[in-house]
Write a protein that holds these residues in place. Sequence first.
Motif, PDB file in Angstrom:
ATOM      1  N   UNK A  26     -19.426  13.282   5.692  1.00 56.42           N
ATOM      2  CA  UNK A  26     -20.557  12.347   5.644  1.00 56.42           C
ATOM      3  C   UNK A  26     -20.095  10.982   5.125  1.00 56.42           C
ATOM      4  N   UNK A  27     -20.631   9.929   5.715  1.00 59.19           N
ATOM      5  CA  UNK A  27     -20.303   8.566   5.286  1.00 59.19           C
ATOM      6  C   UNK A  27     -20.547   8.458   3.779  1.00 59.19           C
ATOM      7  N   UNK A  28     -19.621   7.808   3.071  1.00 55.74           N
ATOM      8  CA  UNK A  28     -19.758   7.655   1.632  1.00 55.74           C
ATOM      9  C   UNK A  28     -19.156   8.796   0.827  1.00 55.74           C
ATOM     10  N   UNK A  50      -4.349   6.730   5.651  1.00 51.78           N
ATOM     11  CA  UNK A  50      -5.597   7.322   5.157  1.00 51.78           C
ATOM     12  C   UNK A  50      -6.523   6.234   4.615  1.00 51.78           C
ATOM     13  N   UNK A  51      -5.962   5.211   4.008  1.00 56.44           N
ATOM     14  CA  UNK A  51      -6.788   4.094   3.510  1.00 56.44           C
ATOM     15  C   UNK A  51      -7.531   3.415   4.652  1.00 56.44           C
ATOM     16  N   UNK A  52      -6.857   3.211   5.771  1.00 52.81           N
ATOM     17  CA  UNK A  52      -7.494   2.600   6.945  1.00 52.81           C
ATOM     18  C   UNK A  52      -8.625   3.495   7.462  1.00 52.81           C
ATOM     19  N   UNK A  53      -8.362   4.803   7.556  1.00 47.24           N
ATOM     20  CA  UNK A  53      -9.402   5.731   8.024  1.00 47.24           C
ATOM     21  C   UNK A  53     -10.575   5.793   7.043  1.00 47.24           C
ATOM     22  N   UNK A  54     -10.268   5.800   5.755  1.00 49.33           N
ATOM     23  CA  UNK A  54     -11.332   5.845   4.748  1.00 49.33           C
ATOM     24  C   UNK A  54     -12.250   4.639   4.900  1.00 49.33           C
ATOM     25  N   UNK A  55     -11.667   3.492   5.072  1.00 54.52           N
ATOM     26  CA  UNK A  55     -12.465   2.274   5.248  1.00 54.52           C
ATOM     27  C   UNK A  55     -13.306   2.370   6.530  1.00 54.52           C
ATOM     28  N   UNK A  56     -12.700   2.835   7.610  1.00 57.77           N
ATOM     29  CA  UNK A  56     -13.405   2.946   8.895  1.00 57.77           C
ATOM     30  C   UNK A  56     -14.631   3.858   8.784  1.00 57.77           C
ATOM     31  N   UNK A  57     -14.481   4.965   8.061  1.00 61.69           N
ATOM     32  CA  UNK A  57     -15.567   5.944   7.969  1.00 61.69           C
ATOM     33  C   UNK A  57     -16.450   5.764   6.743  1.00 61.69           C
ATOM     34  N   UNK A  58     -16.193   4.713   5.966  1.00 55.11           N
ATOM     35  CA  UNK A  58     -17.044   4.421   4.816  1.00 55.11           C
ATOM     36  C   UNK A  58     -16.858   5.346   3.635  1.00 55.11           C
ATOM     37  N   UNK A  59     -15.625   5.802   3.433  1.00 58.03           N
ATOM     38  CA  UNK A  59     -15.317   6.706   2.324  1.00 58.03           C
ATOM     39  C   UNK A  59     -14.619   5.950   1.193  1.00 58.03           C
ATOM     40  N   UNK A  60     -14.736   6.492  -0.002  1.00 57.26           N
ATOM     41  CA  UNK A  60     -14.049   5.948  -1.165  1.00 57.26           C
ATOM     42  C   UNK A  60     -12.714   6.670  -1.330  1.00 57.26           C
ATOM     43  N   UNK A  61     -11.635   5.921  -1.370  1.00 59.35           N
ATOM     44  CA  UNK A  61     -10.298   6.491  -1.528  1.00 59.35           C
ATOM     45  C   UNK A  61      -9.848   6.364  -2.974  1.00 59.35           C
TER      46      UNK A  61
END
Length: 173
Positions: A26-28, A50-61
Amino acid sequence: MPLPAIWLVTDERTDALLDAALARLPRGSGIIFRHYHLPPAERRARLEHIRVLARRFGHLLVLAGTERDARRAGAGGAYGAPASLGHRAGLLRLATAHSPQEMSAALRAGADAILLSPVFATRSHPGAAVLGPVRWRLLAARSPIPVIAMGGVDLHRARARGLTRWAAIDGLA
């Protein structure tokens, strides 16, 4: 960003499934990047991906390591034993704990949240003693900061036990 309710913890067993898992979260949601198995240069490259994917999907890394490492990597926080987190403000600090004593150490270290584990038996630590859901809930209730359930937790167990914040390796990959 508010503290995510669901956290995906990375490791070598789930690496091949990681990109797809990030897309399904889920986003976030939160991602705790560990990947201790990789040599430093490869770990940095995988972290950047993974940082790029996290940003794309709206996740906190969040990076397993020190706050200094997390800042350098562009992560939103640091994860680890209380003593490893440091005392600088500005990044989310997630502390690991397995006992009341370690929870106290996390509070003294100024952690923003505690990952308390293991709630259930896990593949990561076969044969290790578990807290169990009742003891986990009793310990979590004592904490003035959020406590995230970890260790053998998946969506089914989280829902069945009413866990509002939880982390998983296998349970999300």
